[in-house]
Every structure is written in C-alpha cells, then in structure tokens.
Design a protein around this motif. Structure first.
Motif, PDB file in Angstrom:
ATOM      1  N   MET A 279      51.500  61.565-108.103  1.00 39.88           N
ATOM      2  CA  MET A 279      51.141  62.135-106.710  1.00 39.88           C
ATOM      3  C   MET A 279      50.104  63.510-106.905  1.00 39.88           C
ATOM      4  O   MET A 279      49.284  63.677-106.187  1.00 39.88           O
ATOM      5  CB  MET A 279      52.622  62.571-105.926  1.00 39.88           C
ATOM      6  CG  MET A 279      53.075  61.385-105.553  1.00 39.88           C
ATOM      7  SD  MET A 279      54.835  61.962-104.720  1.00 39.88           S
ATOM      8  CE  MET A 279      54.333  62.750-103.504  1.00 39.88           C
TER       9      MET A 279
ATOM     10  N   THR B 178      57.435  48.202-105.430  1.00 37.72           N
ATOM     11  CA  THR B 178      57.922  49.479-104.415  1.00 37.72           C
ATOM     12  C   THR B 178      59.356  49.152-103.963  1.00 37.72           C
ATOM     13  O   THR B 178      60.237  50.101-104.023  1.00 37.72           O
ATOM     14  CB  THR B 178      56.915  49.405-103.334  1.00 37.72           C
ATOM     15  OG1 THR B 178      55.629  49.650-103.662  1.00 37.72           O
ATOM     16  CG2 THR B 178      57.246  50.377-102.322  1.00 37.72           C
TER      17      THR B 178
ATOM     18  N   PRO C   1      58.949  54.933 -93.382  1.00 38.27           N
ATOM     19  CA  PRO C   1      57.663  55.573 -92.868  1.00 38.27           C
ATOM     20  C   PRO C   1      57.687  57.008 -93.421  1.00 38.27           C
ATOM     21  O   PRO C   1      56.608  57.653 -93.620  1.00 38.27           O
ATOM     22  CB  PRO C   1      57.830  55.627 -91.400  1.00 38.27           C
ATOM     23  CG  PRO C   1      58.838  54.277 -91.382  1.00 38.27           C
ATOM     24  CD  PRO C   1      59.775  54.393 -92.419  1.00 38.27           C
ATOM     25  N   ALA C   2      58.884  57.588 -93.628  1.00 35.77           N
ATOM     26  CA  ALA C   2      58.868  58.990 -93.952  1.00 35.77           C
ATOM     27  C   ALA C   2      58.266  59.093 -95.455  1.00 35.77           C
ATOM     28  O   ALA C   2      57.799  60.150 -95.977  1.00 35.77           O
ATOM     29  CB  ALA C   2      60.272  59.682 -94.065  1.00 35.77           C
ATOM     30  N   LEU C   3      58.417  58.025 -96.121  1.00 37.02           N
ATOM     31  CA  LEU C   3      57.958  58.008 -97.592  1.00 37.02           C
ATOM     32  C   LEU C   3      56.629  57.283 -97.742  1.00 37.02           C
ATOM     33  O   LEU C   3      55.896  57.205 -98.783  1.00 37.02           O
ATOM     34  CB  LEU C   3      58.877  56.982 -98.256  1.00 37.02           C
ATOM     35  CG  LEU C   3      60.292  57.932 -98.640  1.00 37.02           C
ATOM     36  CD1 LEU C   3      61.235  56.666 -99.225  1.00 37.02           C
ATOM     37  CD2 LEU C   3      60.369  59.190 -99.295  1.00 37.02           C
ATOM     38  N   GLY C   4      56.068  57.215 -96.527  1.00 36.54           N
ATOM     39  CA  GLY C   4      54.620  56.408 -96.763  1.00 36.54           C
ATOM     40  C   GLY C   4      54.855  54.916 -96.746  1.00 36.54           C
ATOM     41  O   GLY C   4      53.657  54.586 -97.258  1.00 36.54           O
ATOM     42  N   ILE C   5      55.954  54.273 -96.594  1.00 36.85           N
ATOM     43  CA  ILE C   5      55.971  52.872 -96.894  1.00 36.85           C
ATOM     44  C   ILE C   5      56.174  52.072 -95.782  1.00 36.85           C
ATOM     45  O   ILE C   5      56.741  52.516 -94.963  1.00 36.85           O
ATOM     46  CB  ILE C   5      57.133  52.659 -97.995  1.00 36.85           C
ATOM     47  CG1 ILE C   5      56.939  53.521 -99.311  1.00 36.85           C
ATOM     48  CG2 ILE C   5      57.200  51.478 -98.547  1.00 36.85           C
ATOM     49  CD1 ILE C   5      58.256  53.581-100.358  1.00 36.85           C
ATOM     50  N   SER C   6      55.481  51.034 -95.842  1.00 38.40           N
ATOM     51  CA  SER C   6      55.419  50.191 -94.524  1.00 38.40           C
ATOM     52  C   SER C   6      57.070  49.735 -94.215  1.00 38.40           C
ATOM     53  O   SER C   6      57.725  49.509 -95.251  1.00 38.40           O
ATOM     54  CB  SER C   6      54.571  48.931 -94.695  1.00 38.40           C
ATOM     55  OG  SER C   6      54.918  47.915 -93.702  1.00 38.40           O
TER      56      SER C   6
END
Length: 457
Positions: A47, A273, A355-360
């Motif tokens: 990151m 993931t 969503p908070a982790l940027g994952i669908s």
C-alpha cells in the motif's frame, strides 16, 4: 525456561472475567502474532509503495514472489521442522541441552545445501528475462525462510512464544523500514527489504537458541542416528503444509482462475483476496486453541504420565485419563464455539467490512465459506496436536494425507462447477479431514491405558 502454560495459568487464576479475557488475549497475541505481523507488513508495504514504485505491477510481482517463497519453503521444511523439534524435546528430556545447537547446524547444512542447488537451477531455467538481482534475492530469500520456519517451530515447541513474537516484530519492522528505503529500486528493492528482514529473524532466533543451549561443539550429526522411530513425522509435516496450500496452487495454476505474474509464478485475484481475509478470522480460534491445549490438556497429560512413571494405582491413572479426555473434548468444543461465533459475526457484517477495506461485497459469500474451511482446519490442527502429544505418528500421516487429497480433489471439482462454488472445495476438503481426524483422536484416548502399558510402537 518458563513455559507458556504456566504464564497462561497464572493469568487465568484471578477467577474474574477480566483475568480470563487477559489470558485469552495473551494467548491470541503469542499464537497468531508472528503470521499476522508477516501478512500486515507485506500488505502495508504494498500500500505504501503505490504511486512510488512504477509500474505498479512490480508491487504485485513482489507480493506474488514472496507468497510463493513462503508456500514452497513451508512445504520443503515441513517434515524437518517436526522431526528436529522432536529430537530436541527428547534430548532435553534426557538433560542433554548441549546437543541442540551442534545438531541444528549439521541438520540445516544437510537441509539447505540441496535446497540452494534446486532453487538456483529453477531460477536459471524458469525465470528468463528477470534481473540477476531478482534471482539472487529469491535464492537467498528461500534459504533464509527455510531457516526461519525451522527456528520458529523449534522455539514454539520449546514454548518460547513471547520471544518469537518480539523477534518477528523486530524482523518485520526491518522489512518495512528497509523496503521503504529501497523502494526506488522497484521490485528488487522491495524484495531486498524482505530478505534483510528474514536475515534479522534468523539471527535473532539463532542467538536465542545459542543463549539457551550453549554448545560444546559447532556441528553435530547425531540427529540422523536417533530418528528410526520418528520418520513418520517427515511425511506428516510435508503432507500437512501441502494440504494447506494445495487449493491455492490449483486456483493459481488453473487457466480460468489464475494469471501469470512473473516467470512461472501465478496468482488468482478471485481466490487470494477472500482466502487472505478468511485466515485473519482464525485469531480468536488460535487463542482458544493455545489456551486449551497448553493449560488444560497439557496439564492433564503431565499428571497422567507422571502417575504412570511413578507407579500410580490403576484407578488413579484411569481418573487422569478421563480428565485428559474431558480436556481434549472441551478444547475442541471451545474452538468450534469461538470460531463459529466469529463466522456468524463475519457473515452478519461482511457487507460493512468488505467495502470499508475497498473490497467488493461480491466476495462476501466466498469469504464466509472459506472462513468455515479455516475453522475446520483449526479442528484438524487440534486433533493433530493431541496425536503428536500421544506419539501416534502414523495416524497423523493418515489425517494429513486425507487432508491433502480431499482438498485437492474438492478444489478441482469446485473450479469445474463454476465461480459460485469457489471456496467450497477447500471447506469440503477440511470437513473430510475433520471427520477422519476426530474419531481417530477419540479412539486413541479411549485406548490410552492399553496403548501405554501393553503396546510398543
């Protein structure tokens, strides 16, 4: 050395909810801390390098290279980790601590020389077009990781969990600092930081072993003359690690689910993931696993065999056997309950967490089923741990072989059935291994008196 069981027992003896919570928190940190630190450092490094390491595909190549190094080194050293740790336990029981360091040196030489040759040939043949620095770092990283796993399992087997955690904190802190410093050099800079961190880990753990067991000579080969009755540990260790990783390999290498990243290394975004996230959910279960095994089961185990060695009466021995059975059953029940509750929380809040982790959120179903598989894997680990304590090595080979074959076959079938079934193969494989493992443990505990007094293995 102060055992982790004594420390956990001391923390839990306050007879308050806070004391029990503190004991479980401590168990969770020392049992899961090293690998959580490893995963967190690699992810954080990726990151922090976004936008600074160009092109960004170099970050992916670094993370995939490290993942393959970890998987292959774990499988390669799996058998050696167990058999050497058992050798050390036997020598310490005989009050011969001077054997530890010389035989560690000799055994590592025998383990690492062929590994260095094989990895060097693989890097030359299968990685055309990559830089010499990348190939050299991969070879060095593999050798260092092999040493890290052996030393980690050795120190964990000797109950040095807290020391291992501190050394991992130092090692992966070094990974972050050096890799961030060297990231202008791209993938090779990131990989160089990782290798430096592994070197710190090896030096830190080797220093601890040296301090605990001062050697009288540098190299010894006695290790190879004491293993006739322990050879089952080699296939057990290899099969267990292969069984844990085989579903990942299948998804990486399957044309419809994997992508070639660098050389012959592949990854699978659709499977990696949710698998990574699922393994983070194992922390509460690992805490219960360590607490119940080291406090309850080992305490009952020690009392049983102390009675056997001291010539205790049969009713007293039978009473202690029952306590061992109760401790084992309570441990498995608590692992199941804790991980089951964790799984329910994950299912309930997956659409908020992802969503908070940027994952669908499309990964939520796959995450839940892989987390179920991880919970079952923990039950298999608990069963194997009990059988290792009871010296039932052939049964551990049976369980780990079933785990490998079932995970491989079910994962391949899940790919053939389509994306909706991704993750079900891993869960089904672990369920089959659990169904085989738990009855074997139950049978062994029920026949413990007979096996102890009448049967020579």
């Amino acid at each position: 050395m102060a055992g982790i069981g004594f420390e956990l027992r001391r923390l839990s003896q306050s007879q308050t909810y806070f004391g029990l919570l503190r004991a479980y928190a401590y168990a969770g940190i020392v049992s899961s801390g090293p690998w959580v630190l490893s995963i967190a450092a690699i992810l954080m490094l990726g990151m922090l390098s976004i936008g600074l390491v160009i092109p960004s595909v170099q970050i992916t190549r670094f993370q995939v290279s490290v993942t393959w190094l970890i998987a292959l080194s774990l499988i390669y050293t799996g058998g050696f980790q167990l058999i050497y740790t058992r050798y050390v336990a036997d020598r310490l029981f005989e009050r011969r601590p001077d054997c530890v360091v010389p035989n560690l040196t000799g055994a590592l030489l025998v383990l690492l020389l062929p590994a260095s040759v094989m990895v060097s040939i693989a890097m030359l043949v299968w990685f055309p077009g990559t830089s010499a620095a990348y190939r050299l770092l991969m070879i060095t990283g593999f050798v260092l990781l092999c040493m890290v796993w052996v030393l980690t399992v050795l120190l964990s087997g000797l109950k040095q969990f807290r020391a291992v955690l501190l050394i991992y904190l130092l090692g992966y802190g070094s990974v972050l600092l050096v890799a961030l410093w060297w990231r202008p050099y791209g993938m090779e800079g990131l990989l160089g930081g990782f290798v430096v961190g592994q070197l710190v880990l090896v030096l830190g753990m080797a220093r601890l072993v040296w301090q605990e067991y001062p050697p009288t000579r540098l190299v010894g080969m006695d290790f190879f003359r004491h293993q006739q009755n322990r050879l089952w540990l080699i296939p057990a260790g290899i099969l267990f690690n292969a069984g844990v990783w085989v579903d990942k390999f299948i998804f990486w290498l399957s044309p419809g689910t994997g992508d070639r990243i660098i050389g012959v290394l592949y990854s699978s975004v659709i499977y990696d993931t949710p698998t990574f996230l699922a393994y983070l959910t194992i922390v509460p279960g690992m805490a219960v696993f360590l607490f119940r095994m080291e406090v309850d089961f080992v305490h009952a185990y020690d009392r049983y065999f102390n009675l056997v060695r001291s010539g205790g009466t049969l009713p007293a021995i039978e009473e202690q056997r029952r306590e061992m059975v109760i401790a084992a059953r309570h441990g498995i029940r608590d692992i199941l309950g804790t991980q089951g509750l964790t799984l329910l929380v994950l299912i309930a809040f997956a659409r908020v967490i992802l969503p908070a982790l940027g994952i669908s959120v499309l990964y939520s179903g796959q995450l839940a089923i892989i987390s179920l598989g991880v919970m079952l894997q923990l039950l298999v680990m608990a069963a194997l741990n009990i059988l290792f304590y009871l010296d039932d090595l052939r049964e551990t080979v049976v369980i780990t072989a079933v785990m490998l074959v079932a995970n491989a076959v079910c994962s391949w079938i899940s790919i053939a059935l389509g994306p909706y079934f991704y993750g079900y193969g891993f869960a089904c494989g672990m369920l089959i291994a659990t169904v085989v493992a738990l009855p074997l443990v139950n049978r062994r505990l029920s026949r413990l008196n007979y096996e102890t007094f009448m049967h020579t293995r």
